[in-house]
Design a protein around this motif. Structure first.
Motif, mmCIF file in Angstrom:
data_model
loop_
_atom_site.group_PDB
_atom_site.id
_atom_site.type_symbol
_atom_site.label_atom_id
_atom_site.label_comp_id
_atom_site.label_asym_id
_atom_site.label_seq_id
_atom_site.Cartn_x
_atom_site.Cartn_y
_atom_site.Cartn_z
ATOM 1 N N UNK A 272 1.109 -1.314 -0.116
ATOM 2 C CA UNK A 272 0.119 0.066 0.087
ATOM 3 C C UNK A 272 0.732 1.176 -0.039
ATOM 4 N N UNK A 273 0.836 2.028 -0.610
ATOM 5 C CA UNK A 273 1.339 3.599 -0.153
ATOM 6 C C UNK A 273 0.689 4.023 1.249
ATOM 7 N N UNK A 274 1.718 4.521 2.073
ATOM 8 C CA UNK A 274 1.453 5.085 3.215
ATOM 9 C C UNK A 274 2.381 6.151 3.237
ATOM 10 N N UNK A 275 1.532 7.575 4.309
ATOM 11 C CA UNK A 275 2.046 8.580 4.528
ATOM 12 C C UNK A 275 2.803 8.164 5.901
ATOM 13 N N UNK A 276 4.099 8.697 4.762
ATOM 14 C CA UNK A 276 5.331 8.422 6.325
ATOM 15 C C UNK A 276 5.147 9.693 7.076
ATOM 16 N N UNK A 277 4.976 10.445 8.948
ATOM 17 C CA UNK A 277 5.856 11.546 9.292
ATOM 18 C C UNK A 277 6.659 11.180 10.538
ATOM 19 N N UNK A 278 7.952 11.754 10.355
ATOM 20 C CA UNK A 278 8.746 12.643 11.366
ATOM 21 C C UNK A 278 8.214 12.901 12.233
ATOM 22 N N UNK A 279 7.753 11.971 13.679
ATOM 23 C CA UNK A 279 7.701 13.139 14.849
ATOM 24 C C UNK A 279 8.762 13.474 15.113
#
Length: 144
Positions: free
Chosen positions: A97-104
């Motif tokens: 799947x395509x994912x949205x990734x956010x560095x905290x």
């Protein structure tokens, strides 16, 4: 489910983004732009192609941001509701799947928040494309 399958990548000749179908030409990764048209029953092929930088090959997710802009792998998105939330799009092989990734950015660690991107995620909590990881890597750098 029907969706448009296409790619973008940076050209090796001028470093500009080109869009179309991914292909291997003369053993090298390429993007083919163009179409096939039928005029009076005759087939007319109109296309061009260019070699591309392999690391910049990105697939279209099939989704559009709040402004109607296409979302590709490598794009950087910002939440319209909370502009401090910035993430990038990546394809996860394990999740298929395509994912949205956010560095905290707030914990001082490299922990990631990840979520599947779906049409409802884009429309229910509007996002906009503000750049990509190749041209704007500074947008996703963790603040020290």
């Amino acid at each position: 489910m029907e969706r448009e399958i296409k790619f973008r990548s940076k050209s090796t000749s001028n470093k500009e983004w080109i869009y179309g179908n991914y292909a291997i030409i003369d053993g090298l990764p390429s993007i083919v732009e163009g179409s096939i048209e039928f005029i009076d029953g005759s087939e007319l092929r109109s296309y061009s192609w260019d070699y591309v930088i392999p690391e910049t090959i990105c697939q279209f997710t099939g989704l559009h941001d709040k402004n109607g802009k296409e979302i590709y792998e490598g794009d950087i998105l910002r939440s319209v509701v909370n502009p401090d939330i910035i993430m990038y799009v990546s394809y996860d092989v394990e999740e298929t799947s395509f994912m949205a990734i956010q560095i905290n950015k707030y914990t001082g660690t490299d922990l990631e928040s990840r979520c599947h991107i779906r049409r409802e995620w884009i429309t229910g909590f509007p996002k906009e494309v503000i750049g990509n990881i190749y041209d704007n890597p500074e947008l996703i750098k963790r603040e020290e």
